[in-house]
Design a protein around this motif. Structure first.
Motif, PDB file in Angstrom:
ATOM      1  N   HIS A  81     -82.818 -60.567 -85.982  1.00  0.00           N
ATOM      2  CA  HIS A  81     -83.875 -61.583 -85.919  1.00  0.00           C
ATOM      3  C   HIS A  81     -84.104 -62.070 -84.486  1.00  0.00           C
ATOM      4  N   SER A 123     -78.281 -61.949 -86.999  1.00  0.00           N
ATOM      5  CA  SER A 123     -78.857 -62.732 -85.898  1.00  0.00           C
ATOM      6  C   SER A 123     -79.533 -61.816 -84.881  1.00  0.00           C
ATOM      7  N   LEU A 182     -82.269 -69.214 -90.474  1.00  0.00           N
ATOM      8  CA  LEU A 182     -81.396 -68.051 -90.362  1.00  0.00           C
ATOM      9  C   LEU A 182     -79.931 -68.454 -90.475  1.00  0.00           C
TER      10      LEU A 182
END
Length: 270
Positions: free
Chosen positions: A37, A34, A128
């Motif tokens: 990204h 996470s 994601l």
């Protein structure tokens, strides 16, 4: 009791997580992936994730509704708690996980596996979160589904599906989304619950009280109390409205730790 030791909160978090929260490659990957990204580092902490897992277990929840998926960290915690509860129930009653359509050796029906239904408004974050769930060995969408859209658009659709008999009601609702709409999410959560004993948990309530301008304090940066008053609404927040809501009994618990000073509201449906 003095609050002089509050500066030790992060140290205490580190110590307790070392002894009580087992290392988990799936959850560790969710954090790192996470961050890679550019997802804001606002997911629940490992201790908070463990707390949510325990709440799911002790409430005997089977269907969890989550409003605000982000990277899927809490979704994984919920899904694993539901799976473990079903497995333990079936094991104790002489059933294996492949026998969901049959009676067990005690003549009792096995407990169906639970499911997490999460809502995420951002398409990239949804993708994601699905990646992270899959990496953590959570089956998508069988054990966790991530619905794309604004929560106030998706929630009425869930209600329609429930009324049509194509979706079960929820035992546990976790709200971790934009603070300005905490009451609307809470209200929908109660509507979509099974009824007596169901739990609605709203995160970040204390920070919303302070930064929303509902109590005296620093950092009224959000200021959505004033925004609502300008729109002709009563300048009330979640706590005031829940306090008048005859459907539930609720409490706010303040917290301090690695995630700084905050707190949550937890309500049980009457």
């Amino acid at each position: 009791m003095s609050i002089n030791n509050v500066h030790l909160a992060t140290t205490i978090d580190t110590h307790t997580e070392l002894h009580l929260v087992r290392p988990d490659p799936g959850l560790t990957h969710t954090y790192s992936n996470s961050t890679a990204h550019n997802i804001p580092e606002i997911a629940v902490s490992p201790s908070q994730g463990k707390f949510l897992s325990l709440l799911t277990t002790i409430s005997s929840a089977r269907n969890v509704l989550e409003i605000g998926t982000l990277g899927g960290y809490s979704s994984i915690c919920f899904a694993r708690a539901l799976k473990a509860a079903a497995h333990n129930h079936n094991h104790d009653n002489g059933t294996n996980d492949q026998e969901n359509e049959h009676k067990n050796t005690n003549g009792r029906s096995p407990r169906p596996k639970g499911k997490v239904t999460s809502i995420e408004i951002d398409p990239a974050r949804r993708e994601l979160s699905i990646q992270n769930l899959t990496h953590a060995n959570v089956k998508v969408p069988e054990e966790a589904e991530v619905l794309l859209g604004a929560a106030l658009d998706v929630l009425p659709r869930l209600g329609t599906e429930i009324e049509a008999g194509t979706r079960e009601r929820f035992d546990f609702v976790f709200v971790d989304a934009d603070w300005e709409r905490q009451w609307e999410y809470f209200d929908w959560g109660v509507k979509l619950c099974k009824g007596r004993g169901s739990v609605v948990y709203v995160d970040n309530v204390v920070r919303a009280l302070i930064e929303g301008g509902f109590v005296e304090g620093e950092g009224r940066g959000v200021g959505f109390r004033e925004d609502r008053e300008k729109e002709g609404e009563r300048g009330e927040g979640l706590v005031e409205k829940v306090g008048r809501d005859g459907r539930v009994e609720a409490v706010v618990m303040q917290t301090v730790g690695a995630k700084d000073y905050d707190g949550f509201l937890m309500a049980v449906v009457k």
